[in-house]
Structure formats: structure tokens, C-alpha cells
Design a protein around this motif. Structure first.
Motif, PDB file in Angstrom:
ATOM      1  N   UNK A  56      14.090  -9.484 -25.624  1.00 41.94           N
ATOM      2  CA  UNK A  56      15.436  -9.317 -25.086  1.00 41.94           C
ATOM      3  C   UNK A  56      15.337  -8.897 -23.627  1.00 41.94           C
ATOM      4  N   UNK A  57      16.054  -9.591 -22.757  1.00 39.37           N
ATOM      5  CA  UNK A  57      16.194  -9.144 -21.366  1.00 39.37           C
ATOM      6  C   UNK A  57      17.209  -8.008 -21.374  1.00 39.37           C
ATOM      7  N   UNK A  58      16.701  -6.807 -21.626  1.00 35.95           N
ATOM      8  CA  UNK A  58      17.556  -5.691 -22.010  1.00 35.95           C
ATOM      9  C   UNK A  58      18.436  -5.169 -20.874  1.00 35.95           C
ATOM     10  N   UNK A  59      18.088  -5.449 -19.626  1.00 37.63           N
ATOM     11  CA  UNK A  59      18.913  -4.970 -18.511  1.00 37.63           C
ATOM     12  C   UNK A  59      20.120  -5.872 -18.260  1.00 37.63           C
ATOM     13  N   UNK A  60      20.121  -7.029 -18.890  1.00 33.63           N
ATOM     14  CA  UNK A  60      21.183  -8.004 -18.646  1.00 33.63           C
ATOM     15  C   UNK A  60      22.000  -8.319 -19.887  1.00 33.63           C
ATOM     16  N   UNK A  61      21.359  -8.334 -21.049  1.00 34.08           N
ATOM     17  CA  UNK A  61      22.016  -8.765 -22.277  1.00 34.08           C
ATOM     18  C   UNK A  61      22.044  -7.634 -23.299  1.00 34.08           C
ATOM     19  N   UNK A  62      22.948  -7.716 -24.289  1.00 36.22           N
ATOM     20  CA  UNK A  62      23.022  -6.648 -25.301  1.00 36.22           C
ATOM     21  C   UNK A  62      21.672  -6.419 -25.976  1.00 36.22           C
ATOM     22  N   UNK A  63      21.195  -5.201 -25.885  1.00 40.10           N
ATOM     23  CA  UNK A  63      19.861  -4.888 -26.400  1.00 40.10           C
ATOM     24  C   UNK A  63      19.900  -4.321 -27.815  1.00 40.10           C
TER      25      UNK A  63
END
Length: 358
Positions: free
Chosen positions: A334-341
Motif C-alpha cells: 500500500x502506498x500508505x501516504x497517498x491511499x487508505x492504509x
């Protein structure tokens, strides 16, 4: 002095009062959900293999969330999660947040659907208060009763015993552990305990959870006569056994765990614990195990678009409360800084009472 009808099922060392709240857990089918061609919040109508009769609905996901990369933009995630469920007749209406359109890839969700039928007016025979009328059940596929009870220690993994109709069983559990989640993996038919969330793939199956009380309910078969030859048997008009004191029935007094839906951003990709208590008439609630969302592991891959491994969520339990929590590695990041993590399926989960079985 107790009043009512008392049975002692085969192999039990205690009695069970079946006078009130004696129900079934009817399997309605397992469904692979392909998703929707509409993105965002949608309602997906699904045909149920067996009709819904208006009772308490139970949707147990084997896969409640889906994440993949956008083929048109490798730095973008496409994430889907179940928002809720309702049923009418032969249709299950699955509310979801969809991030990926239907394609040839694996299904977005995988769910098993069950029903606790409503109480019925009883005119003939033994009148059980607030209970199913067993004499009117004409289809043995709608039957469901307790097929295994025990207390176990789970060291990494515990396989479901060889119970009748094992593939469509529901596993209710009660335990105490605020850090190691339990995850029911329907593909392997086992309960798994995950920890070591700093691992490169997000977690490892090396957890230990002791003193787990388990009640397994199986459906779709007609019970046998009591082994002693004595007991209580109820038959329908076709002379099929629809109730037998050989097996404990499902005793449901209205207890429910309610998990609210969320999909949240977190700048650090941190996990979330959100304790939810059971409501209704239940003293020692037992929750049905499954997969109820997703969260991230701690390992950070860094790079231009920092990402962390995605984990399917199992459950933590303390006292009479449960919380979803990261568990089984999903094999994606998951691209956690951009999408819901982190996300949680919004579902109501009927629960049994350990006080009735232990």
C-alpha cells in the motif's frame, strides 16, 4: 430449580436447556464477488444459492478487501472494501467501496452467507418458546447445529476438526489477547495466529493464543439419532429428522457485534485498534472468525512512493469486546501516504454465548 426441556448431547458432560432461543444456523451459500464496473460506493446485487427467510443475516468474508496496482499508473493503488450487507428473498445486496473495475483477475471479495431463521409460532408437538419450528423445515440443507465444542491452545495454526460439512462451517471463538489476532483461513480450514509485523512481507504465522473457547456450527445435513437410543427427536412431515438431542442446537439470544465501515488514510500507515462490545442478551459473547478488512505491516519499503505490506485483518478480543487487526499477508503493498492504509468491513455479526456451551 430449573424449568424447561433439558438435553444432554452425545459426548457432553453437562446439560443444555433448549426451551428458549433454540435456533438454526442455515447456510445460504459461498459467493465470489467480481466487483462492479462502477467505481466508488456501490450496491452489488448477488443471487443467493438458497433463499433468505427474514432472520438474522450473517456475512462472513474470507476476503473483505482487495488491493492491486493501477496498470495505467504503477504508483497508484486500487483498493476495494465491503461496506455492508442486507438481503431480501434470493438476493444479497452487498454495499462496497470499489476501486477496481471487473476484469479477468481474481474476485474482489469472497463471502460465506448464513441466516439464523426467525422464531415461529408453534401449533403442534413440543412448543419451544422463541424458537424455530423444526416440524416445518422441509429441506435438510437449511439445518445447522453445533458439531464441535472445545478449548484449545493455538500455536501458529490450528486445523478445524473433521466435522460434518466442514467446508461450510462457522467458527465461533472467545479468548483473551490484545496483541495477537486470530484469523480464520477458509482456504486452509484453519485458525492462524500472526505476529512479527516488522517482517518484510508484513507478518509471520508465529503467534500463540491460549485458552481459546471454540464452538463450530455446521449446516446442510440431517442430524442422527442419539447414540444411546434415548433423547428428543423432532421430524418433519416427510419423516426427516430436523432436530436431535444427539447434537447441541444453536442457542441465539440476540447478541450481536457491530463493526462500522471505514477506509482511512494514515500518514504513517499505522494500524488501528477500535474495540467494539457485543450488544443484546449475551453474557460471554463468542465472535464468528473471518477476514474483516485490511491494515499495513510495519516494514517500510521506502522509495519515491513509500509503501508497506498489506495484511488482511483478523480479530483481537478482550473481555466482551473485539477489534479488527492486521493478520495474514496479502502479497501486495500500500502506498500508505497517498491511499487508505487501513479499512474495515461494515458488518453485523450475530454472536453465541459461551455461558450456554462451557
Amino acid at each position: 430449580m430449573a424449568h424447561g426441556i433439558i438435553i444432554r448431547p452425545d459426548g457432553w458432560n453437562r446439560n443444555l436447556d433448549i426451551t428458549t432461543s433454540c435456533r438454526l444456523l442455515s447456510p445460504l451459500g459461498r459467493i465470489s464477488v467480481l466487483g462492479s464496473n462502477t467505481l466508488g460506493d456501490v450496491n452489488i446485487p448477488l443471487a443467493l444459492p438458497a433463499g433468505y427467510g427474514g432472520g438474522a443475516l450473517m456475512v462472513i468474508p474470507s476476503k473483505a478487501a482487495d488491493i492491486t496496482f493501477n496498470p495505467e499508473s504503477p504508483s497508484a493503488n486500487l483498493i476495494s472494501c465491503i461496506r455492508g450487507a442486507s438481503a431480501s428473498g434470493n438476493t444479497l445486496n452487498l454495499a462496497a467501496r470499489i476501486g477496481r473495475r471487473i476484469n479477468e483477475r481474481a474476485p474482489v471479495f469472497d463471502i460465506s452467507v448464513f441466516e439464523i431463521p426467525p422464531a415461529q409460532t408453534q401449533t403442534y408437538g413440543i412448543a419451544l418458546q422463541d424458537a424455530v419450528n423444526f416440524t416445518t423445515i422441509s429441506d435438510s440443507s437449511r439445518l445447522g447445529c453445533v458439531t464441535w465444542i472445545g478449548t484449545v491452545n493455538i500455536n501458529r495454526e490450528w486445523s478445524i476438526p473433521n466435522v460434518p460439512n466442514r467446508d461450510n462451517c462457522v467458527v465461533f471463538a472467545r479468548w483473551e489477547n490484545q496483541s495477537v489476532p486470530l484469523f480464520f483461513d477458509r482456504d486452509s480450514m484453519s485458525i492462524k495466529a500472526f505476529t512479527n509485523f516488522a517482517a518484510g512481507d508484513g507478518a509471520q504465522m508465529v503467534g500463540v493464543v491460549n485458552n481459546v473457547q471454540i464452538v463450530i456450527v455446521s449446516g446442510g445435513f440431517s442430524p442422527q439419532l442419539p447414540s444411546s437410543g434415548y433423547g428428543i427427536v423432532i421430524r418433519n412431515a416427510q419423516n426427516q429428522i430436523t432436530f436431535s438431542s444427539a447434537l447441541p442446537p444453536v442457542i441465539w439470544r440476540g447478541g450481536v457485534f457491530t463493526l462500522p465501515f471505514y477506509m482511512e488514510n494514515s500518514s504513517s500507515g499505522s494500524p488501528k485498534i477500535d474495540w467494539r462490545s457485543a450488544t443484546g442478551n449475551v453474557a460471554l459473547p463468542m465472535v464468528p472468525l473471518g477476514n474483516y478488512g485490511y491494515q499495513c505491516g510495519d516494514y517500510d519499503y521506502g522509495g519515491t512512493y513509500p509503501s508497506k505490506p498489506m495484511l488482511y485483518s483478523g480479530l483481537l478480543m478482550t473481555g466482551n469486546s473485539v477489534s479488527t487487526y492486521r493478520a495474514k499477508p496479502a502479497g501486495m503493498t500500500v502506498y500508505y501516504q497517498t491511499y487508505p492504509s487501513r479499512g474495515q468491513a461494515g458488518l453485523s455479526l450475530p454472536c453465541l454465548d459461551a455461558a450456554d456451551y462451557f
